[in-house]
Design a protein around this motif. Structure first.
Motif, PDB file in Angstrom:
ATOM      1  N   ASP A  86      42.351  37.036  51.259  1.00  0.00           N
ATOM      2  CA  ASP A  86      41.615  38.278  51.028  1.00  0.00           C
ATOM      3  C   ASP A  86      41.140  38.416  49.583  1.00  0.00           C
ATOM      4  N   GLY A  87      41.239  37.368  48.803  1.00  0.00           N
ATOM      5  CA  GLY A  87      40.767  37.434  47.426  1.00  0.00           C
ATOM      6  C   GLY A  87      41.709  36.702  46.492  1.00  0.00           C
ATOM      7  N   TYR A  89      44.591  36.849  43.642  1.00  0.00           N
ATOM      8  CA  TYR A  89      45.688  37.612  43.046  1.00  0.00           C
ATOM      9  C   TYR A  89      45.721  39.057  43.560  1.00  0.00           C
ATOM     10  N   THR A  90      45.505  39.217  44.836  1.00  0.00           N
ATOM     11  CA  THR A  90      45.436  40.557  45.414  1.00  0.00           C
ATOM     12  C   THR A  90      46.830  41.154  45.543  1.00  0.00           C
ATOM     13  N   GLU A  91      46.867  42.451  45.778  1.00  0.00           N
ATOM     14  CA  GLU A  91      48.151  43.118  45.991  1.00  0.00           C
ATOM     15  C   GLU A  91      48.894  42.510  47.167  1.00  0.00           C
ATOM     16  N   GLU A  93      48.668  39.354  48.261  1.00  0.00           N
ATOM     17  CA  GLU A  93      49.210  38.052  47.841  1.00  0.00           C
ATOM     18  C   GLU A  93      50.504  38.224  47.046  1.00  0.00           C
ATOM     19  N   GLU A 206      32.448  39.665  44.959  1.00  0.00           N
ATOM     20  CA  GLU A 206      33.391  40.621  44.384  1.00  0.00           C
ATOM     21  C   GLU A 206      33.440  40.492  42.866  1.00  0.00           C
ATOM     22  N   PHE A 216      39.745  46.323  38.221  1.00  0.00           N
ATOM     23  CA  PHE A 216      39.813  45.085  39.002  1.00  0.00           C
ATOM     24  C   PHE A 216      40.415  43.967  38.159  1.00  0.00           C
ATOM     25  N   HIS A 219      44.192  44.643  36.875  1.00  0.00           N
ATOM     26  CA  HIS A 219      45.189  44.235  37.864  1.00  0.00           C
ATOM     27  C   HIS A 219      45.513  42.754  37.654  1.00  0.00           C
TER      28      HIS A 219
END
Length: 666
Positions: A86-87, A89-91, A93, A206, A216, A219
């Motif tokens: 989903d991207g 270093y996402t929350e 992940e 993104e 972004f 984070h």
């Protein structure tokens, strides 16, 4: 102490609380259930089965033989793991990583202490996970990573748009569109593959929607709150890589919790990196893990805070096998004393401070837009033309100032700083500063560089356009370096308004008027230190050998078409076709990337990156072709992408992306 026997589980499913199964490869010391062991965890999207298997197989068996389990897990949607990524270093992940650490600590073979390590993505997320403080995580080793995702990664640098952003978007599109291995997941491999192909994101979209240092980028940037990281961190990088700033920033931010090791290397683990000398990463890591995961009193906490290799005048070459220099240690890192230089009236760089309130001495600079083809890549994997080559071609499009030949060697460690007043006739402009070592024979080695989008001169969160014609004072911090300018060498400062293709140009190109009377260059003097030896690895060739079916190839070319008034920078990489002897899986990846620009038209800029990825066994062949492009108008970024997938000769999937994203002061 004799090496411990161990076993390898090529694929173990770990089921998360949401039901997603992630795929792990585990190296387990024998007898661990009777005598529990610590574990080292690595969490990546780069495919344990075929992507990172050579480096995994160079390290985790050594850890296991030392009584330390290794747990290498593919992020969701990667390799054999379920779902879709989903991207970056996402929350999700990072939450999954914390859950996996708890799972590891709760296994009957675990002593409850977990370390986390990795290079690049894995180096990033172990710092980020540490800031979340999962209870079982006791220490980390972060290699080639960043504490500041906006300014020290492949996206932006002081507001300048890095071409590596497209290159990496294409890379991730290629990685995430590859199929899982049927030998591990069975008949469901094709359904898993099609789910990824249909739903994987095009990361570039993104990234371009966040052109300022907003939430972004904050984070995952531990520089926002270094105090969140409470566990010991060994932070490693190489001067030849783009992540060279991180170790010193880490020790400045984390203090006694952090140790820095900086070598001459590209973006590789230190025990097989180039240029040499290498470092005994296995010995360093095992001592680190034993101290913090076993509480062994081995003195690791007393290591010098900074160990760094000082380059001693390496020459750019088609391949840099060994860089001359010496290792040093600084028990405690202190911000360096700065040695100041100014430009005297005839243009020479002289030691001293600029004269306060001196009359303006304006010189006009407007570099050809193809200035920068000697820059190499921001993200380096090989010690060849990916590194900066002889700088004389770029200096031809730059304004340069240099010292007289040095009467004695000068040693530096830290980040140089340029200050200058300038005027721009447009609201937008870029400035690039390069620090160059001029050898007695004229060869020019790039030592450090920095770039600045002048709209970001006062910060990256709230940029402001330039006021045309108004004098503006700027401060530009160059990348960290450890370097000796030898006796008889000259120190050169090179300034340009372009650094293409590494940095994409702003939409306006009117040049700058530089007040050289105000120019100041502050160089970080090498402080109190000890010259040391850093142990090299016992095994000089640690990577496993796979069966070669087709050899690899690399080409980098600059083509100047004078009739068309166009410069092309062309990159071709072929990994070759290699078969893993244990799995029978053969893989090959081709990267074909071209950047084009007319030297007098910033809106002519275009980049295209195409990845072709093959996987095969007798009777089974799959291929994906991933393409990403970027172009621009004065107002917009124009991006597009596509993924085409083949099973055998049949095309089974095709998807395209296309997006127009407004430019934000770039």
């Amino acid at each position: 102490m004799t090496d411990r026997e161990f076993s390898v589980t090529d694929n173990q499913w770990i089921t998360l609380k949401d039901g997603t199964r992630l795929a792990a490869r585990i190296w387990m010391p024998d007898g661990a259930e009777a005598d529990p062991v610590p574990a080292v965890f690595e969490f990546l999207p780069y495919r344990k089965r075929d992507g990172t298997s050579p480096r995994d197989e160079s390290t985790y068996p050594v850890f296991a033989a030392a009584g330390i389990a290794g747990v290498r897990v593919d992020i969701r949607g990667s390799g054999e793991s379920d779902g879709v990524i989903d991207g970056e270093y996402t929350e999700l992940e990072l939450a999954n990583a914390c859950e996996l650490i708890a799972w590891i600590a709760g296994q009957p073979w675990s002593n409850g202490s977990v370390g986390m390590m990795g290079i690049s993505w894995g180096g990033f997320n172990c710092l980020q996970v540490a800031a979340l403080r999962p209870p079982a995580l006791k220490a980390i080793i972060s290699i080639a990573s960043t504490v500041d995702r906006y300014n020290d990664d492949i996206h932006y640098k002081n507001g300048c748009h890095l071409s590596a952003q497209l290159s990496w978007a294409a890379t991730m599109l290629a990685y995430q569109s590859r199929a899982p291995d049927p030998a591990l997941v069975g008949d469901r491999w094709k359904a898993m593959w099609l789910e990824r192909l249909e739903n994987e994101p095009f990361f570039m979209e993104e990234w371009l929607q966040h052109q300022r240092r907003d939430d972004f980028w904050k984070h995952g940037s531990i520089s926002e709150d270094f105090s969140a990281v409470e566990v010991p961190a060994l932070v490693i990088a190489g001067w030849a890589d783009g992540y060279r700033n991180t170790p010193l920033k880490a020790v400045e931010g984390l203090g006694d919790k952090s140790k820095a090791l900086i070598g001459p290397w590209v973006h590789k683990y230190p025990h097989f990196a180039w240029p040499k000398p290498r470092a005994d990463f296995h010995g360093e890591a095992i001592a680190w893990w034993n101290r913090w995961l076993r509480r062994e009193e081995n003195g690791v906490e007393n290591l010098p805070q900074v160990r760094a290799y000082i380059l001693d005048g390496p020459k750019p070459a088609p391949r840099r096998d060994v860089d001359p220099g010496f290792w040093l240690a600084m028990e405690t890192w202190q911000k360096p004393e700065m040695q100041c230089f100014y430009v005297e009236q005839f243009g020479s760089l002289m030691e001293g401070m600029p004269i306060p309130h001196a009359p303006e001495h304006l010189l006009y600079l407007k570099s050809p837009l193809d200035t920068g083809t000697a820059s190499g890549e921001w993200f380096t994997l090989k010690p060849d033309a990916e590194l900066a080559i002889d700088q004389r071609s770029d200096d031809a499009g730059s304004m340069t100032f240099q010292t007289a030949p040095l009467t004695e060697a000068q040693d530096y460690l830290g980040q140089p700083v340029l200050t200058i007043s300038l005027r721009s006739e447009a609201e937008l402009a870029n400035l690039c500063a390069r620090l160059v070592d001029i050898h007695p024979d004229g060869t020019a080695t790039r030592v450090s560089f920095g770039v600045l989008n002048l709209a970001h001169r006062d910060g990256n969160e709230h940029p402001q356009p330039m006021t045309p014609g108004a004098p503006t004072h700027i401060r530009l911090m160059l990348d960290a370096c450890g370097y000796r300018f030898g006796k008889g060498h000259r120190i050169r400062l090179s300034l340009s308004t372009s650094y293409w293709p590494m940095v994409l140009p702003p939409p306006i190109d009117v040049g700058l008027s530089l007040d050289i009377a105000s120019l100041g260059l502050a160089m970080p003097k090498l402080g109190s230190h000890n010259v040391i030896e850093v142990k090299q690895p016992d095994n000089s060739d640690p990577l496993p050998k796979y069966k070669e079916h087709k050899p690899g190839a690399t080409r980098r070319q600059v083509v100047r078409d004078m009739s068309a008034n166009r410069t092309d920078y062309c990159i071709y990489e072929d990994t070759g076709l290699f078969e893993h002897p244990g799995t029978g899986l053969s893989t090959r990846q081709l990267r074909d990337e071209v950047w084009s620009i007319s030297p007098d038209d910033p809106l002519s800029m275009r980049g295209t990156s195409v990845w072709t990825c093959d996987m095969q066994r007798p009777g089974w062949f799959v291929r994906t072709v991933a393409t990403a492009t970027i172009a621009c108008t004065a107002a917009d970024w124009l991006i597009a992408g596509s993924v085409v997938a083949f099973e055998g000769d049949a095309k089974i999937f095709e998807k395209t992306y296309e997006k127009v994203i407004p430019r934000d002061l770039m």
